[in-house]
Motif scaffolding. Structure first.
Motif, short mmCIF file in Angstrom:
data_model
loop_
_atom_site.label_atom_id
_atom_site.label_comp_id
_atom_site.label_asym_id
_atom_site.label_seq_id
_atom_site.Cartn_x
_atom_site.Cartn_y
_atom_site.Cartn_z
N ARG A 123 0.71 -1.18 0.55
CA ARG A 123 0.14 -0.19 0.06
C ARG A 123 0.92 1.25 0.50
NH1 ARG A 123 -2.39 0.63 4.68
NH2 ARG A 123 -1.18 1.49 5.28
N ASP A 124 1.85 1.58 0.87
CA ASP A 124 2.68 2.55 0.95
C ASP A 124 3.22 2.34 -0.55
OD1 ASP A 124 1.79 2.73 3.39
OD2 ASP A 124 3.61 2.42 4.27
N ALA A 125 4.18 1.53 -0.88
CA ALA A 125 4.90 1.46 -2.86
C ALA A 125 3.74 2.08 -3.49
CB ALA A 125 5.08 0.65 -3.08
N PHE A 126 2.54 1.60 -3.36
CA PHE A 126 1.82 2.10 -4.20
C PHE A 126 0.67 3.62 -4.24
CE2 PHE A 126 -3.05 2.78 -5.46
CZ PHE A 126 -2.67 2.50 -6.80
#
Length: 94
Positions: free
Chosen positions: A87-90
């Protein structure tokens, strides 16, 4: 998500995981199989051959001395960490 313990011994755990399908169950099973001390992990979602069962049943077997609840907690924690990292990378992607 609701969990219901069906059977627990020192080296085996069977739980019903209400409200989930193959998507989550495959991820959890994969994480369990990567967990040290886990001898086997599988699940069943087959109402026709399971007496009308509609919710997944997770079966987990561990090596001697490894509590299946501890193994499940470790695997679930890794799923949570992986999901958070994705989620953070997205969200950081342009």
């Amino acid at each position: 998500m609701e969990l219901r313990v069906i059977d627990k011994t020192d080296e085996q755990l069977r739980i019903e995981v209400a409200g989930e399908d193959h998507t989550f169950m495959n991820v959890l099973k994969g994480s369990l199989l990567e967990t040290p001390g886990v001898a086997a992990a599988t699940y069943d979602v087959n109402p026709e051959q399971s007496g009308g069962q509609t919710e997944p049943i997770l079966t987990l077997k561990t090596e001697p001395g490894v509590d299946p609840l501890d193994a499940l907690a470790d695997a679930a924690g890794r799923v949570q960490d992986t999901t958070r990292a994705f989620r953070d990378a997205f969200e950081a992607a342009p």
